[in-house]
Write an enzyme that holds these catalytic residues in place. Structure first.
Site, short mmCIF file in Angstrom:
data_model
loop_
_atom_site.label_atom_id
_atom_site.label_comp_id
_atom_site.label_asym_id
_atom_site.label_seq_id
_atom_site.Cartn_x
_atom_site.Cartn_y
_atom_site.Cartn_z
CG ASP A 189 -62.66 -8.51 -3.92
OD1 ASP A 189 -62.49 -9.32 -4.85
OD2 ASP A 189 -61.83 -7.64 -3.62
CG ASP A 236 -57.38 -5.67 -8.31
OD1 ASP A 236 -58.47 -6.08 -8.76
OD2 ASP A 236 -57.07 -5.72 -7.11
#
Length: 421
Positions: A151, A213
């Site tokens: 990430d 997301d």
């Protein structure tokens, strides 16, 4: 870009088809209170249960091999082992350690996916990997990690060098580890035409998150579909064996536990919306990473996930990403298509509906003209959802009563395309 991507494709010997598996984030988030919620907290017990269900439910046999830990597995105090300097798991929630957990997954026929970030800390505030790529890659390899999601969550100025360093460290680790990069999701303002996809591939990324997301609702899911449709022309050339655009997790079979923005106990999306996600993810050659609770999944959702013909489209060895053929996301009826290795074409006829239109919640007939996907003559139409042949047609085919937010999912076999002169 095409020449660059083709020239470096030999580096990407892993993930020759889009990865398939399961990941914890969508439903379980960062639940670390194992005293209150021992069955669902981020810990060894929950992940072993998911690995058991992955195997027992037939998902491993169908190709969904990955069990992926997401954020919040790390120990915070101290953030790294005082003696070795290595990341280490929370000892209370992972009493056997991650090497043992990875071994358990491997014994069940699954692969071991792990999470870190190219920043001082993860998005959840846990220790991450910036300036420690070589040591962390070595540690992950020793634990038996097969897939690493990396990430961002920190200074964007670090990403260019950091993701490259992690790619090199993984290559030097002595273990084949699929490299999932979140780098592009944090740069260029979601404009895919500005993304340096060739650089991502050169730096070893096997797949990457491009966009927001996914959340436990239709608005989020349909927004991702619109984004992929809008930028299809820019996305298609960069996708292929060893390097894929990741649309994020599948909501199929996902029941909200109230920590993901959804209503606790309620399906994230309807069954027809689940079918649409499966069809468009398969046509878009996106990884199929489930975001449900495998221990509790409805039979109708499970049937979508285990549909052999849908999986065959996703995993087609040609590796050519499909895209939206309809001109605009404002079209209430959309055609998505993907060319397959044997000359067939996979098609999704998607009934998006439009806002407050009078017929927005109604089923509708959707017609495909075969010439629009370069098929001519007699065309055999196979219904992927019913797994049955509908018949042979010339010129066009009309799918009847496609449900609101649903999709007819077809495999077309026709005469070879006309030769160009």
């Amino acid at each position: 870009m095409l020449a660059l991507v083709g020239g470096v494709s030999a580096r990407n010997s892993l993930a020759r088809t889009p990865p398939m598996g399961w990941m914890s984030w969508e439903i379980f988030r960062c639940d670390i209170n194992c005293k209150v919620d021992p069955e669902n907290c981020i810990g060894e017990h929950m992940y072993k249960g998911q690995a058991d269900a992955l195997k027992a439910g037939g998902f491993v046999a169908a190709g969904y091999t990955g069990i992926h830990l997401d954020d919040c597995w790390e120990e915070k105090k101290p953030p790294r082992d005082p003696t070795t300097g290595r990341l280490h798991p929370n000892a209370t929630r992972f009493p056997s350690g991650l090497k043992a957990l990875g071994d358990y997954m491997h014994e069940n026929g699954a692969t071991f996916g792990l999470y870190t970030a190219e920043s001082p800390s993860t998005c959840g505030g846990y220790p991450a990997s910036s300036n420690n790529e070589v040591l962390d890659a070595k540690t992950f390899a020793e634990w038996g990690v097969d897939y690493l999601k990396v990430d961002g969550c920190g200074p964007a100025s670090y990403y260019k060098g950091g993701y490259k360093a992690m790619g090199a460290a993984l290559e030097a680790s002595g273990r084949d580890i699929v490299y999932s990069c979140s780098w592009p999701a944090y740069i260029n303002g979601e404009n895919e035409t500005l993304q340096p996809f060739g650089e991502f591939i050169n730096d070893g990324c096997n797949l990457w998150r491009n966009y927001r997301d996914i959340q436990c609702n239709w608005n989020s899911l349909s927004g991702i579909i619109d984004h992929w449709g809008d930028f299809g022309e820019a996305l298609v050339p960069a996708a292929g064996p060893g390097h894929w655009h990741d649309m994020d997790m599948l909501l199929i079979g996902a029941i909200s536990q109230g920590r993901d923005g959804g209503q606790a106990g309620k399906r994230c999306v309807t069954l027809e919306e689940e079918k649409t996600q499966m069809a468009i993810w398969a046509i878009s050659a996106s990884p199929l990473i489930m975001g449900n609770d495998l221990r509790h999944i409805a039979d109708d959702s499970k049937a979508i996930l285990l549909n052999e013909q849908a999986i065959a489209v996703s995993q087609d060895p040609l590796g050519q990403m499909g895209r939206r053929r309809s001109p605009s996301k404002t079209d209430s009826q959309q055609l998505w298509s993907r060319n397959l290795a044997n000359g067939d074409v996979a098609v999704a006829l998607y009934n998006k509906g439009l806002g407050q239109d009078p017929g927005a919640s109604s089923s509708t007939d959707i017609t495909i003209t075969f010439a629009d996907v370069n098929l001519f003559g007699s065309v055999s139409v196979y219904d992927i959802w019913s797994q049955s042949k509908i018949g042979n047609f010339s010129g066009s085919f009309t799918a009847k009563a496609v449900p609101h937010h649903g999709s007819a999912f077809l495999r077309l076999t026709g005469t070879k395309p006309r030769q160009q002169h």
